[in-house]
Design a protein around this motif. Structure first.
Motif: not given
Length: 365
Positions: A173-174, A184-193, A33-39, A143-150
């Protein structure tokens, strides 16, 4: 496996594909997803990762979650540049500072983080981000930002390094991770609990040693192709698993002998509820039709789909070779898909363009 049984398995796969109009299958390569790989790994531990390079320095930022219902997301940062014993690792989101972590303290806290079984860290120096509320806050910001600088602290007489990590695609990706682990839809979801309770995700149990094999399974494994002649430390690194099945049965995906330069052979052994064990053979295609084999190369188990993947590499690059996918049907592994590429030319691997040898291709009109 008898020829008749092999033919029945192939016929069942063909019927299944025909009934669904070539049923939807996971891709031959991991989604991105736009540079974020999931597996997900063989055990069901899943991750979303972004690999970013700035000149000679790279960082891999990885969000990792194990399969247990109570497992919390973890964040791991890996870099190829040596970090000093002192200094501060800093994170900025869209130019605003969000965290500063002293390297010395970060190293001290690493043993307190329980690494998920089956997780294989990249080479380089890696750190788990502080767990709990700190990780939750970081993920919400990402999730709400555009760029994280390390900002990496520099060794003596060297300049500090800042690596910008684009965040487009991280939310998608999340969400993929949540969906893949049935969160998804559970209390443990990251994006949409939601309000539903968390449950264990589809999973398999990591086997770190041949000593974990039941005697009946170990006997089948030892009798096959000198499988048991493998160094215990190598066995630990090859992602062997036990797959829990219905009625207290288990499917074991076990390495068979030492790896070669490009490929690691495996075998599948079924242990029934009565304890009896037998080897599971799989179907592959030849020029004259289906054949049975007992070896699976670079085996990857997909818990969410109860599928097994083999990827025999014809070169170190992996741009040629043979790729298979089977599904567990309750009694055996049925061939769903096979693809091959015979040209070894050093190009980047792209399995989506490999020639399909199963299922049969429709003739052009």
């Amino acid at each position: 496996m008898t020829p008749r049984l092999l033919t029945l398995l192939i016929s069942a796969a063909a019927a299944l594909l025909t009934a669904t109009g070539v049923m939807a299958q996971p891709g031959r390569t991991a989604p991105s997803f736009e540079g974020w790989t999931v597996d997900c790994g063989n055990t069901g531990v899943c991750f979303s990762s972004s690999f970013t390079r700035s000149q000679s320095v790279w960082v891999d930022l990885r969000i990792v979650r194990d399969w247990q219902a109570e497992a919390q997301p973890l964040v791991r940062l890996t870099t190829n540049t040596p970090l000093p014993s002192e200094g501060t690792l800093r994170f900025e989101l869209d130019g605003a500072a969000i965290e500063a972590l002293p390297i010395e303290q970060l190293r001290e806290m690493q043993p307190a983080v329980k690494t998920p079984a089956g997780f294989r860290p990249l080479g380089g120096e890696g750190f788990w981000y502080p767990t709990g509320p700190a990780t939750t806050t970081l993920l919400e910001a990402m999730r709400t930002g555009r760029e994280l600088t390390v900002h990496l602290p520099a060794a003596k007489d060297a300049d500090p390094v800042a690596i910008p990590v684009p965040l487009q695609g991280v939310k998608a990706s999340l969400l993929w991770l949540d969906n893949r682990q049935n969160r998804t839809g559970t209390v443990s979801a990251i994006v949409a609990p939601g309000a539903d309770p968390a449950t264990d995700a589809p999973h398999a149990i990591a086997l770190m040693s041949a000593d974990q094999l039941p005697p009946e399974v170990a006997a089948v494994w030892s009798a096959n192709r000198l499988c048991s002649r493998i160094d215990p430390t190598i066995f630990t690194s090859l992602n062997a698993v036990r797959v829990p099945l219905a009625e207290d049965a288990s499917l074991y995906i076990i390495p068979c002998g030492a790896p070669t330069a490009y490929n690691s052979p495996y075998v599948a052994v079924l242990s029934g509820k009565d304890g009896a064990a037998r080897q599971v053979q799989v179907a592959r295609m030849s020029e004259k039709g289906p054949v049975a084999t007992d070896l699976i190369y670079n085996a990857k188990w997909v818990p969410a789909d109860q599928q097994l993947i083999s990827y025999f590499k014809g070169s170190g690059v992996g741009e040629c070779g043979l790729w298979n996918r089977w599904v567990w049907n309750g009694t055996g592994l049925v061939l769903l898909e096979e693809a091959t590429r015979t040209t070894c030319d050093g190009t980047a691997p792209d399995l989506s363009n490999w020639s399909s040898t199963w299922p049969p291709q429709k003739a052009p009109n």
